[in-house]
Design a protein around this motif. Structure first.
Motif, PDB file in Angstrom:
ATOM      1  N   ILE A 164       8.727  52.759  65.899  1.00 41.57           N
ATOM      2  CA  ILE A 164       8.136  52.595  67.225  1.00 41.57           C
ATOM      3  C   ILE A 164       8.642  53.681  68.164  1.00 41.57           C
ATOM      4  CG2 ILE A 164       7.922  51.066  69.227  1.00 41.57           C
ATOM      5  CD1 ILE A 164       8.150  48.698  67.335  1.00 41.57           C
ATOM      6  N   GLY A 165       9.950  53.931  68.105  1.00 44.28           N
ATOM      7  CA  GLY A 165      10.556  54.897  69.021  1.00 44.28           C
ATOM      8  C   GLY A 165      10.050  56.321  68.852  1.00 44.28           C
ATOM      9  N   ILE A 166       9.969  56.796  67.610  1.00 44.81           N
ATOM     10  CA  ILE A 166       9.537  58.179  67.372  1.00 44.81           C
ATOM     11  C   ILE A 166       8.087  58.408  67.809  1.00 44.81           C
ATOM     12  CG2 ILE A 166       9.059  59.901  65.567  1.00 44.81           C
ATOM     13  CD1 ILE A 166      11.611  58.963  64.150  1.00 44.81           C
ATOM     14  N   PRO A 167       7.126  57.557  67.408  1.00 43.65           N
ATOM     15  CA  PRO A 167       5.750  57.754  67.897  1.00 43.65           C
ATOM     16  C   PRO A 167       5.641  57.675  69.424  1.00 43.65           C
ATOM     17  CG  PRO A 167       5.739  56.290  66.011  1.00 43.65           C
ATOM     18  CD  PRO A 167       7.173  56.476  66.402  1.00 43.65           C
ATOM     19  N   LEU A 168       6.389  56.748  70.039  1.00 44.24           N
ATOM     20  CA  LEU A 168       6.366  56.638  71.500  1.00 44.24           C
ATOM     21  C   LEU A 168       6.900  57.902  72.154  1.00 44.24           C
ATOM     22  CD1 LEU A 168       7.486  52.966  72.303  1.00 44.24           C
ATOM     23  CD2 LEU A 168       5.293  54.048  72.863  1.00 44.24           C
ATOM     24  N   LEU A 169       8.021  58.395  71.650  1.00 45.57           N
ATOM     25  CA  LEU A 169       8.618  59.603  72.200  1.00 45.57           C
ATOM     26  C   LEU A 169       7.679  60.795  72.069  1.00 45.57           C
ATOM     27  CD1 LEU A 169      11.060  61.088  73.406  1.00 45.57           C
ATOM     28  CD2 LEU A 169      11.947  61.367  71.085  1.00 45.57           C
ATOM     29  N   LEU A 170       7.079  60.940  70.883  1.00 47.76           N
ATOM     30  CA  LEU A 170       6.138  62.045  70.672  1.00 47.76           C
ATOM     31  C   LEU A 170       4.911  61.884  71.564  1.00 47.76           C
ATOM     32  CD1 LEU A 170       6.286  62.305  66.758  1.00 47.76           C
ATOM     33  CD2 LEU A 170       7.199  63.944  68.406  1.00 47.76           C
ATOM     34  N   GLY A 171       4.463  60.635  71.758  1.00 48.70           N
ATOM     35  CA  GLY A 171       3.323  60.383  72.629  1.00 48.70           C
ATOM     36  C   GLY A 171       3.614  60.761  74.068  1.00 48.70           C
ATOM     37  N   LEU A 172       4.818  60.458  74.522  1.00 50.70           N
ATOM     38  CA  LEU A 172       5.214  60.833  75.877  1.00 50.70           C
ATOM     39  C   LEU A 172       5.298  62.351  76.033  1.00 50.70           C
ATOM     40  CD1 LEU A 172       7.986  58.140  76.522  1.00 50.70           C
ATOM     41  CD2 LEU A 172       5.758  58.300  77.666  1.00 50.70           C
ATOM     42  N   LEU A 173       5.766  63.023  74.989  1.00 45.71           N
ATOM     43  CA  LEU A 173       5.914  64.487  75.050  1.00 45.71           C
ATOM     44  C   LEU A 173       4.564  65.196  75.155  1.00 45.71           C
ATOM     45  CD1 LEU A 173       8.762  65.091  72.426  1.00 45.71           C
ATOM     46  CD2 LEU A 173       8.904  65.382  74.906  1.00 45.71           C
ATOM     47  N   VAL A 174       3.555  64.674  74.433  1.00 43.56           N
ATOM     48  CA  VAL A 174       2.243  65.342  74.442  1.00 43.56           C
ATOM     49  C   VAL A 174       1.264  64.670  75.409  1.00 43.56           C
ATOM     50  CG1 VAL A 174       2.538  66.107  72.064  1.00 43.56           C
ATOM     51  CG2 VAL A 174       1.304  63.980  72.515  1.00 43.56           C
ATOM     52  N   GLY A 175       1.673  63.557  75.999  1.00 46.19           N
ATOM     53  CA  GLY A 175       0.814  62.885  76.965  1.00 46.19           C
ATOM     54  C   GLY A 175      -0.270  62.033  76.339  1.00 46.19           C
ATOM     55  N   ASN A 176      -0.042  61.526  75.134  1.00 46.50           N
ATOM     56  CA  ASN A 176      -1.043  60.673  74.485  1.00 46.50           C
ATOM     57  C   ASN A 176      -0.325  59.662  73.596  1.00 46.50           C
ATOM     58  OD1 ASN A 176      -3.187  59.440  73.255  1.00 46.50           O
ATOM     59  ND2 ASN A 176      -4.153  61.319  72.519  1.00 46.50           N
ATOM     60  N   ILE A 177       0.086  58.570  74.174  1.00 43.23           N
ATOM     61  CA  ILE A 177       0.850  57.563  73.441  1.00 43.23           C
ATOM     62  C   ILE A 177       0.008  56.883  72.368  1.00 43.23           C
ATOM     63  CG2 ILE A 177       2.021  55.337  73.647  1.00 43.23           C
ATOM     64  CD1 ILE A 177       3.100  56.268  76.350  1.00 43.23           C
ATOM     65  N   TRP A 178      -1.239  56.484  72.707  1.00 41.02           N
ATOM     66  CA  TRP A 178      -2.067  55.774  71.735  1.00 41.02           C
ATOM     67  C   TRP A 178      -2.393  56.645  70.525  1.00 41.02           C
ATOM     68  CZ3 TRP A 178      -2.333  50.918  71.119  1.00 41.02           C
ATOM     69  CH2 TRP A 178      -2.242  50.041  72.194  1.00 41.02           C
ATOM     70  N   GLY A 179      -2.645  57.893  70.743  1.00 43.05           N
ATOM     71  CA  GLY A 179      -2.943  58.797  69.637  1.00 43.05           C
ATOM     72  C   GLY A 179      -1.775  58.913  68.674  1.00 43.05           C
ATOM     73  N   MET A 180      -0.567  59.032  69.219  1.00 46.99           N
ATOM     74  CA  MET A 180       0.627  59.143  68.373  1.00 46.99           C
ATOM     75  C   MET A 180       0.957  57.826  67.684  1.00 46.99           C
ATOM     76  SD  MET A 180       2.002  62.099  68.030  1.00 46.99           S
ATOM     77  CE  MET A 180       2.037  63.744  68.781  1.00 46.99           C
ATOM     78  N   LEU A 181       0.750  56.702  68.383  1.00 47.13           N
ATOM     79  CA  LEU A 181       1.018  55.405  67.762  1.00 47.13           C
ATOM     80  C   LEU A 181       0.107  55.176  66.555  1.00 47.13           C
ATOM     81  CD1 LEU A 181       1.572  53.039  70.828  1.00 47.13           C
ATOM     82  CD2 LEU A 181       3.259  53.663  69.093  1.00 47.13           C
ATOM     83  N   LEU A 182      -1.158  55.583  66.699  1.00 52.05           N
ATOM     84  CA  LEU A 182      -2.098  55.400  65.596  1.00 52.05           C
ATOM     85  C   LEU A 182      -1.845  56.374  64.449  1.00 52.05           C
ATOM     86  CD1 LEU A 182      -5.432  54.783  67.534  1.00 52.05           C
ATOM     87  CD2 LEU A 182      -4.232  53.145  66.082  1.00 52.05           C
ATOM     88  N   SER A 183      -1.583  57.632  64.779  1.00 51.18           N
ATOM     89  CA  SER A 183      -1.432  58.652  63.727  1.00 51.18           C
ATOM     90  C   SER A 183      -0.035  58.659  63.124  1.00 51.18           C
ATOM     91  CB  SER A 183      -1.779  60.038  64.283  1.00 51.18           C
ATOM     92  OG  SER A 183      -0.941  60.363  65.386  1.00 51.18           O
TER      93      SER A 183
END
Length: 372
Positions: A164-183
């Motif tokens: 959960i933490g890594i996708p959330l962090l990456l989503g915050l960095l690129v400005g797209n949390i849902w995209g990172m959570l799904l991918s």
């Protein structure tokens, strides 16, 4: 027949993640679209999870094919939690039992003899093993490892922080949390799971048995591509203490390449390999067995079987002589014990034996090919 209790946690986890990956991910891709950053992050995270299982869980801890620096062990331990395939201690315990009792439907936890579905995922959906599932008596060596003991104790926390933490962090960095959570969160997890599961299922069904047919394991180059080199499973099951699975330079085994590269950086050491003569003899033995199986059905079977056995013994003798001399030559060079004159004489003998072995191998290939 007795029905074993369903493990609902696993059923829900595998079902939900698969449904999201199969439905929500394609829908999002068509309606919103994944950016290059999300695709690259998914590939990199999937690679990190896969290598943590193959180089860490499998070749380092389950089989102890090499030694690793604590820094590398921490990287693999965290990546293993990210891969969500249980703790390294638990995973290695199951895997050692699998090797000890391979294809035994009662004792092998994911026996291929019980079918594709069972060996791929079914064995994790019901409580087939009971209390033995938590018997770690065969991994006491790993329990003494403080890194693995920490990962085992705090496994759930590490799973949540990574998945959960890594996708959330990456989503915050690129400005797209849902995209990172799904991918990175879901698609990466599902692909990582099933690519690994293919080794328990497809790698025991589809491929070649080059080195042994005493178990169901197969060598499959396509599966090696999906599993970072683990697809050369027939070799692995006969020579499980070799840090390599793909032993030829052209075989795709990035796990082997990583372990070897890390040895130059002093992050790995004591890399264990199987002597070349044992590998060559295993191949010849399988060729003999297949040729004999065909020869038994021919009219002059008795003479053909005797000829095959004779030629096989000649080949084995030449293999042993050649590799013994090669070993001696390398040792002499390493210790600088040979003067120039004797080194030249030594090399001449070595080249002669090499030529004789090649000739015998070519003859053997032609002979056994006649029975294919």
């Amino acid at each position: 027949m007795k029905k074993h209790p369903i493990i609902w946690t696993n059923v829900i986890l595998f079902s939900l993640t698969f449904l999201v990956a199969a439905i929500a991910v394609p829908y999002y891709a068509l309606t919103v679209g994944f950016t290059a950053a999300e695709i690259i992050a998914t590939i990199l995270c999937m690679g990190y999870c896969g290598i943590s299982i193959t180089a860490g869980y499998h070749r380092l801890w389950a089989h102890k094919t090499y030694d690793a620096h604590p820094v590398l062990q921490w990287i693999f331990a965290i990546g293993g939690a990210f891969a969500l395939q249980n703790s390294a201690i638990h995973w290695s315990s199951d895997h050692r039992v699998h090797h000890r009792h391979v294809d035994n439907n009662e004792k092998d936890p994911y026996s291929a003899g019980r079918g594709f579905w069972y060996s791929h995922i079914g064995w994790m959906l019901r409580d087939y093993q009971g209390e033995s599932y938590f018997d770690y008596s065969n991994v006491r060596d790993l329990q003494k490892n403080p890194i693995l003991a920490f990962q085992h104790k705090h496994y759930l926390v590490l799973v949540l922080l990574t998945n959960i933490g890594i996708p959330l962090l990456l989503g915050l960095l690129v400005g797209n949390i849902w995209g990172m959570l799904l991918s990175v969160g879901v698609l990466r997890l599902v692909l990582s799971h099933h690519f690994t599961f293919f080794i328990n299922s497809l790698a025991h069904i589809w491929g070649k048995q080059t080195y042994t047919d005493e178990n169901s394991a197969r060598d499959n180059g396509f599966l090696a591509f999906l599993t970072y080199g683990e697809g050369y499973h027939n070799y692995h099951h006969i020579f499980e203490y070799d840090y390599r699975n793909g032993i030829r330079w052209w075989q795709f085994d990035p796990t082997k390449w990583l372990i070897k590269t890390c040895s130059y950086l002093k992050l790995t050491g004591n890399l264990r390999t199987v002597p070349e003569d044992r590998i060559a003899q295993a191949v010849a033995k399988m060729q003999l067995k297949r040729a004999k199986d065909k020869a038994r059905h021919l009219p002059n079977a008795e003479q053909l079987l005797a000829l095959l056995e004779q030629e096989y013994q000649l080949l084995v003798a030449k293999i042993q002589d050649y590799y013994q001399l090669k070993k001696e030559l390398l040792q002499q060079k390493r210790n600088a014990l040979v003067d120039q004159y004797h080194a030249s004489e030594f090399m001449q003998r070595y080249q002669e034996l090499k030529l004789h072995l090649q000739q015998q191998q070519n003859h053997w290939q032609r002979l056994t090919a006649a029975f294919s």
